[in-house]
Design a protein around this motif. Structure first.
Motif: not given
Length: 361
Positions: A113-129
């Motif tokens: 689930x975490x890997x899926x969340x990473x992929x989704x947020x990266x595709x959205x271009x959202x800054x992450x930590x």
């Protein structure tokens, strides 16, 4: 000197609240700590000494009941429960527990689930930590201001590092913190005080205000990045320390670099608008959990998220280099506990309205 009188006044709120405070059993002081409190009141033992003493005792008692205060996953949900479901923290986009054996199906599901969340947020271009669930002192924290430029794999690699992260500084932290399960969390990036590309690493961080609460009462606040530069009183007023004042800073700690004017303006604007609520929430949290002390770290200045709790810290630092504050906090904590232990039963104790000033805010 007038500023220190205000610090004394604010500390007194915590001392006076102690006698009638509904303290969690896990916060009752160990016998060794009670003896130490008498030393604190009669000499120059400061908050650093107090903290180290309590950390040492934590390895004797190994009480798991307050481990959640250092767990970056559990604290989010528990705190929201104190507020009827309202989340004070930045949201968790995902988290995963470490599974060194490879035989934990729940941990494997979390990781997927975490890997899926990473992929989704990266595709959205959202800054992450990405940070360790179990860490402290900003170690092994990976910031991705433009994740779409580095790609999903870079963020996933940071998750791999965070899950198993270790730092030697953590050996000096409490047993509670080291009892937190290893893991990684994914959150949105809170806006930095200046720029994510600034040459000064301090200025790439958010404005983080450490709000210290004693026995359910806020007694002061300081900045994570510039603790020696300014102080926030219980009233929300900001005070800039006179750096040349004799005895202000701990020996050999030099002077604090100034906070950029733009960051100071942002801090003051946030306090004018949000301080009353931040203070009320910090105190409500401490009272619901029955904590003798807690530091609530508030992130400020992001127009999208507004004030958010970055994390909670129990048995943590607070303005350690500003010696007069550190001494006063240690004495207030010790005095509060000793007054509780020597207080008459609640039925004969003076009413709060008879013994305490009205709130300043």
């Amino acid at each position: 000197e007038s500023a220190l009188l205000l610090v004394d006044r604010d500390m007194q709120y915590g001392v006076l609240a102690a006698q009638r405070f509904d303290l969690h059993e896990a916060c009752e002081p160990h016998a060794d700590l009670v003896d130490y409190f008498n030393e604190v009141r009669n000499n120059r033992k400061d908050w650093n000494c107090n903290m180290n003493m309590r950390i040492g005792i934590s390895y004797k008692v190994k009480d798991p009941r307050l481990v959640w205060l250092d767990d970056k996953v559990l604290q989010v949900g528990i705190v929201a429960g104190f507020f009827g479901g309202r989340e004070l923290h930045l949201p968790l986009y995902g988290h995963a527990r470490c599974d060194e054996s490879g035989e934990d199906p729940e941990a494997a599901s979390q990781r997927t689930a975490l890997a899926a969340a990473v992929c989704e947020r990266v595709r959205m271009g959202e800054p992450l930590v990405v940070k360790p669930r179990h860490g402290s002192n900003s170690k092994h924290v990976s910031v991705f201001a433009r994740p779409h430029e580095v790609g999903e794999q870079s963020v996933l690699d940071a998750v791999d590092l965070a899950v198993l992260a270790w730092d030697k500084s953590w050996k000096k932290e409490s047993w509670n913190q080291n009892a937190v399960p290893k893991g990684a969390i994914l959150q949105p990036m809170y806006i930095p005080m200046i720029s994510p590309d600034d040459d000064n690493p301090r200025l790439r961080r958010p404005i983080e205000l450490k709000v210290q609460v004693l026995f359910g009462e806020t007694v002061g606040a300081c900045l994570n990045t510039h603790p020696q530069f300014l102080y926030v009183f219980r009233s929300g007023e900001v005070y800039l320390w006179e750096q040349s004042s004799q005895g202000l800073l701990r020996r050999h700690h030099g002077h604090s670099e100034p906070l950029p004017e733009a960051a100071l303006e942002t801090l003051c604007a946030a306090l004018r608008e949000h301080w009353v609520q931040m203070r009320r929430d910090s105190e409500h949290l401490a009272r619901c959990a029955g904590l003798d002390e807690i530091r609530v770290d508030w992130l400020l200045g992001d127009p999208r998220w507004g004030p958010r709790v970055g994390e909670l810290t129990y048995m943590g630092t607070f303005a350690l280099d500003v010696l007069p504050v550190s001494l006063r906090l240690a004495r207030a904590f010790a005095t509060g506990h000793l007054s509780r232990l020597r207080a008459p039963p609640p039925s004969t104790a003076p009413l709060a309205s008879e013994s305490r000033q009205a709130p300043l805010v």
